[in-house]
Design a protein around this motif. Structure first.
Motif: not given
Length: 400
Positions: A188-203
């Protein structure tokens, strides 16, 4: 599909290679109600479609066409693209439209082409789905599934105090998506919290593969913002271009720390400051902890003091012994010893999630198991519960 049933009755139309202009997606899942409508309108003869007519039928449906999507507002702007929230007129589903500006002389930027070619082959519950590709003269538009938040927003909304059980479930999902990528030799090479998307189910889903496999890590974005150094491993900060899967694992450790404490682990604003923060906590590297470091010219030029490693438990008091053990394994200087995504998944830290989570099919969510459920986060704001059912503000810090 068997020749006895109409090919359009299959929910998935696979093996559809896009034409040269990349106007069609690789793998389209059509909603059943849409298929019914389609079959009522055009009863097909019961014989398999040729590739050409199959491509034509998809084009008739509206895939690969910009007018199929309605723009609902801008979500963010990044290096080479602008992201809009949108809706598909076909399915009524929300989508994220990533518009990549094409410079006339050059055609699509290599990062965009790379992202498309990587993503269209990735089918996993913890990786954002690429639904459609639209190519016009001035623009390449990637149509992604829409997720209404990211990990940074999630942390903000629960006052930076997550349930430790939820930390574990998010961590497992991150490692699951990453392990799938790494097995396919994709970093991936650019992991950070902004690049981890989360939906209403918590996925939780990995997004933004714009830097994946790029040869160098840029320091500035297209709009001249500074790219964050906080999740970048010390080997890369010290000029290593030996990129392999351990490059992502350091960032995973930093993200685990941030979820468990509510604050970034190494928030440096320059390379020197970033390294200084790392060494002050993890100890200044030696030949023993990082073979070959004493010959690194860049490292020698900084003249860092000799710090002793501090006990992580004093800095992450809410993380249990197993969690601290995993964190330490992720934050090793020696890339050969840094734990892999695959090995992390079977770490004792995740034992409490049960056995079944390890035999899930790639495309199944961890929440398809009844024993896996998010808890209410203790630090939720008065109006904003950090319960993922609560709608969140629709701001995406999209660093593309």
């Amino acid at each position: 599909s068997s020749s006895s049933s109409s090919p359009l009755s299959q929910p998935t139309i696979t093996r559809l290679s896009p034409n040269k202009r990349m106007s069609l997606p690789m793998d389209i899942r059509l909603p059943p109600e849409f298929l019914k409508k389609l079959q009522m309108e055009s009863p097909q003869p019961c014989k398999p479609l040729s590739r050409m007519s199959r491509r034509a039928s998809l084009s008739d449906i509206g895939f690969g066409k910009l007018e199929t999507y309605v723009k609902l507002g801008k979500l963010g702007e990044g290096t080479y693209a602008t992201v809009f929230k949108g809706r598909s007129k076909l399915t009524e589903n929300l989508v994220a439209l990533k518009e990549i500006r094409l410079e006339h002389e050059e055609g699509a930027p290599c990062t965009a082409i790379r992202e498309v070619s990587l993503l269209k082959n990735l089918k996993h519950a913890n990786i954002v789905t690429l639904h459609d590709i639209i190519h016009t003269d001035r623009c390449l538009t990637l149509v992604f599934e829409y997720l209404d938040s990211d990990l940074k927003q999630y942390l903000d909304n629960c006052g930076n105090l997550m349930s430790m059980h939820n930390v574990k479930i998010f961590m497992f999902q991150l490692l699951r998506g990453l392990s799938y990528c790494h097995k396919r030799k994709i970093l991936h090479r650019d992991l950070k919290p902004q690049n981890l998307l989360i939906n209403e189910k918590g996925e939780l889903k990995l997004a933004d593969f714009g830097l994946a496999r790029a040869k160098s890590v840029p320091t500035k974005t297209y709009s001249n913002e500074v790219v964050t150094l906080w999740y970048r491993p010390p080997d890369v900060l010290l000029g290593s271009t030996e990129y392999s899967t351990p490059i992502d694992m350091w960032g995973v450790g930093c993200i685990l720390y941030e979820m468990a404490t509510g604050r970034p682990m190494f928030p440096g604003s320059t390379v020197k400051e970033e390294l200084h923060l790392v060494f002050r906590l993890m100890g200044t590297p030696t030949e023993e902890t990082w073979p070959g470091i004493s010959a690194n010219e860049e490292f020698k030029s900084y003249l860092f003091p000799q710090y002793r490693a501090q006990a992580l438990i004093n800095h992450v008091p809410r993380l249990d012994t197993e969690g601290i053990d995993l964190l330490s394994a992720l934050l090793l200087y020696d890339t050969k010893k840094r734990i892999s995504a695959e090995a992390s998944l079977t770490h004792t830290y995740f034992l409490s999630l049960g056995e079944n989570i390890h035999s899930l099919p790639d495309t199944s969510s961890v929440f398809s198991l009844k024993e896996v459920q998010l808890q209410k986060d203790p630090g939720h704001r008065s109006s904003h519960s950090c319960n993922p059912e609560t709608p969140r503000r629709n701001k995406a810090d999209v660093n593309l």
